[in-house]
Write an enzyme that holds these catalytic residues in place. Structure first.
Site, PDB file in Angstrom:
ATOM      1  N   LYS A 112     105.382   9.347  39.907  1.00 45.36           N
ATOM      2  CA  LYS A 112     104.299   9.099  38.829  1.00 45.36           C
ATOM      3  C   LYS A 112     104.701  10.209  37.822  1.00 45.36           C
ATOM      4  CE  LYS A 112     100.153   7.258  40.095  1.00 45.36           C
ATOM      5  NZ  LYS A 112      98.685   7.512  40.279  1.00 45.36           N
ATOM      6  N   LYS A 194     106.309  -1.550  44.792  1.00 48.51           N
ATOM      7  CA  LYS A 194     105.343  -1.659  45.860  1.00 48.51           C
ATOM      8  C   LYS A 194     104.209  -2.860  44.745  1.00 48.51           C
ATOM      9  CE  LYS A 194     102.109   2.154  44.588  1.00 48.51           C
ATOM     10  NZ  LYS A 194     100.646   2.851  44.837  1.00 48.51           N
ATOM     11  N   LYS A 197      98.760  -2.225  40.425  1.00 48.71           N
ATOM     12  CA  LYS A 197      97.811  -2.312  39.202  1.00 48.71           C
ATOM     13  C   LYS A 197      98.195  -2.146  37.610  1.00 48.71           C
ATOM     14  CE  LYS A 197      92.874  -1.015  41.379  1.00 48.71           C
ATOM     15  NZ  LYS A 197      93.990   0.097  42.584  1.00 48.71           N
TER      16      LYS A 197
HETATM   17  P1  TYM Z   1      95.031   3.919  45.916  1.00 46.72           P
HETATM   18  O1  TYM Z   1      93.651   3.449  44.610  1.00 46.72           O
HETATM   19  O2  TYM Z   1      96.479   3.082  44.859  1.00 46.72           O
HETATM   20  O3  TYM Z   1      95.270   1.888  46.659  1.00 46.72           O
HETATM   21  C1  TYM Z   1      93.836   2.021  47.963  1.00 46.72           C
HETATM   22  C2  TYM Z   1      94.330   1.662  48.770  1.00 46.72           C
HETATM   23  O4  TYM Z   1      95.316   0.144  48.555  1.00 46.72           O
HETATM   24  C3  TYM Z   1      96.232   0.723  49.027  1.00 46.72           C
HETATM   25  N1  TYM Z   1      97.207   0.360  48.581  1.00 46.72           N
HETATM   26  C4  TYM Z   1      97.956  -0.844  48.861  1.00 46.72           C
HETATM   27  N2  TYM Z   1      98.318  -1.170  50.361  1.00 46.72           N
HETATM   28  C5  TYM Z   1      99.250  -2.321  50.808  1.00 46.72           C
HETATM   29  N3  TYM Z   1      99.781  -2.810  49.276  1.00 46.72           N
HETATM   30  C6  TYM Z   1     100.151  -2.006  48.473  1.00 46.72           C
HETATM   31  N4  TYM Z   1     101.032  -2.833  47.715  1.00 46.72           N
HETATM   32  C7  TYM Z   1      98.694  -1.412  48.068  1.00 46.72           C
HETATM   33  N5  TYM Z   1      98.532  -0.829  46.857  1.00 46.72           N
HETATM   34  C8  TYM Z   1      97.487   0.002  47.336  1.00 46.72           C
HETATM   35  C9  TYM Z   1      95.821   2.556  49.867  1.00 46.72           C
HETATM   36  O5  TYM Z   1      96.785   2.095  50.421  1.00 46.72           O
HETATM   37  C10 TYM Z   1      94.888   2.764  49.852  1.00 46.72           C
HETATM   38  O6  TYM Z   1      94.898   2.333  50.873  1.00 46.72           O
HETATM   39  N6  TYM Z   1      95.332   8.410  46.643  1.00 46.72           N
HETATM   40  C11 TYM Z   1      94.687   7.099  46.825  1.00 46.72           C
HETATM   41  C12 TYM Z   1      92.670   7.005  46.435  1.00 46.72           C
HETATM   42  C13 TYM Z   1      92.834   8.196  47.468  1.00 46.72           C
HETATM   43  C14 TYM Z   1      92.110   8.131  48.890  1.00 46.72           C
HETATM   44  C15 TYM Z   1      91.267   9.798  49.526  1.00 46.72           C
HETATM   45  C16 TYM Z   1      92.694   7.611  50.322  1.00 46.72           C
HETATM   46  C17 TYM Z   1      91.344   9.262  47.285  1.00 46.72           C
HETATM   47  N7  TYM Z   1      91.409   9.847  48.108  1.00 46.72           N
HETATM   48  C18 TYM Z   1      91.187  10.075  50.723  1.00 46.72           C
HETATM   49  C19 TYM Z   1      92.245   7.827  51.743  1.00 46.72           C
HETATM   50  C20 TYM Z   1      91.354   9.294  51.514  1.00 46.72           C
HETATM   51  C21 TYM Z   1      95.063   5.843  45.915  1.00 46.72           C
HETATM   52  O7  TYM Z   1      95.285   6.286  44.749  1.00 46.72           O
HETATM   53  O8  TYM Z   1      94.707   4.303  46.646  1.00 46.72           O
END
Ligand code: TYM
Length: 328
Positions: A112, A194, A197
């Site tokens: 990032k 990956k 969004k």
């Molecule tokens: P985020 O918002 O990027 O993604 C949310 C969830 O979706 C999964 N994910 C994917 N899985 C498979 N293929 C993909 N291309 C893909 N893109 C996203 C992510 O692994 C996630 O499970 N930091 C985290 C949010 C967060 C969080 C937490 C998660 C904040 N606090 C506490 C768990 C526990 C994030 O940015 O996920």
């Protein structure tokens, strides 16, 4: 009951990656004997510059989407991170128990900060401390996530173990739960990165709100290779990704998929993947539009959920404050 926690950023409409890698599996867990706590990570979203009105809109839309998927707030606590101040409070404390060196090693930070070189803010750097606070406040046993978040769950474990080592048992040390299929849904245009969004090429990602024609078009244009066989193999990343998506949606194994498309080519396979995705998303999209239209219900629901979460979170926060020597 074992406790599960997970959160989702709401910086745009969820992708098929979020859906298959996370949301779909997580919502099922509420009926499998776990106490689930889920939230929208709007504070994490601020580590990258957002348009305020859009962040607010996306947050409400994401809330409606999870309800449309069947998240039941009678069983599951489901809130918006910024409405539970304990997250920011514990995050500060954990900042003081996390080393500069370990945060520097986070691959997401490296990615990032390369991508947003004009805004490498302190929040982006300490993002894993806020995420650790999210997890540890609820004494989560399991943290279901896609493969890309594994490193962040591991640092949360390290922070918990370190704190417990200094002050005695305080935090449950959480385990990541990563699905077999769908854990890493890749971009349809670049199967080495990956699905996200924020992909500049919108043909690379499927949004959960895309209409059937768009989904079909994006799958038909998906990058594959010069061969034609539907086979899971090294060097066939594009096809592997489509098979992974098809497996996750239909529950079929790779062997079953290979057999189903034996003697057929990508021209048959791609529309089949698209159709499977379309029929999976259609009923949720319908419920979503109904829910989103009922602004009052939506607002009432998330406002009621925040104090439920805060009550759980405060127990841990009070314990931590006492242990580190803050006056109560
Ligand atoms: P985020 O918002 O990027 O993604 C949310 C969830 O979706 C999964 N994910 C994917 N899985 C498979 N293929 C993909 N291309 C893909 N893109 C996203 C992510 O692994 C996630 O499970 N930091 C985290 C949010 C967060 C969080 C937490 C998660 C904040 N606090 C506490 C768990 C526990 C994030 O940015 O996920």
């Amino acid at each position: 009951k074992k406790r599960i926690l997970s959160m989702y950023q709401c910086t745009g409409t969820f992708t098929l990656g979020n859906y298959l890698g996370a949301l779909r599996n997580h919502i099922k867990l509420q009926d499998e004997g776990y106490q689930c706590v889920y939230a929208l990570a709007d504070l994490h979203a601020l580590t990258v510059r957002q348009v305020p009105a859009e962040l607010r809109r996306y947050t409400k839309e994401a809330y409606a989407w999870l309800l449309a998927m069947g998240l039941d707030t009678e069983k599951t606590v489901f809130f918006i991170q910024s409405q539970v101040p304990q997250h920011s409070q514990l995050a500060w404390l954990l900042n003081c128990y996390t080393q500069f060196g370990e945060l520097s090693r986070m691959t997401q930070f490296k990615d990032k900060s390369a991508k947003h070189a004009d805004n490498i803010n302190a929040g982006l750097f300490t993002y894993p401390c806020l995420m650790a606070a999210d997890i540890l406040l609820y004494q989560a046993d399991f943290v279901p996530v896609g493969a890309d978040q594994k490193q962040h769950v591991e640092i949360a474990r390290d922070i918990a173990e370190r704190f417990n080592g200094i002050y005695g048992d305080t935090f449950t040390v959480p385990e990541p739960l990563i699905p077999k299929h769908g854990a890493r849904v890749m971009s349809l245009q670049n199967p080495l990165s990956k699905m996200s969004k924020s992909d500049e090429n919108q043909n690379g990602n499927i949004s959960v709100l895309d209409d059937p024609d768009t989904i079909l078009r994006k799958f038909k244009r998906a990058k594959t290779d010069s061969g034609s066989e539907v086979r899971f193999a090294e060097g066939k990343e594009g096809v592997n990704n489509l098979m992974n998506i098809y497996a996750a949606v239909t529950g079929k194994t790779m062997e079953e998929i290979e057999r189903e498309f034996e003697g057929k080519g990508y021209g048959d396979f791609k529309p089949a993947v698209a159709e499977a995705v379309i029929s999976e998303l259609r009923p949720i999209q319908e419920r979503y539009h109904e829910l989103l239209a009922d602004k009052e219900f939506l607002e009432k629901t998330y406002r009621e959920q925040a104090p439920r979460a805060a009550a759980l979170a405060q127990r841990t926060l009070s314990k931590v404050m006492r242990k580190v020597g803050l006056v109560s």
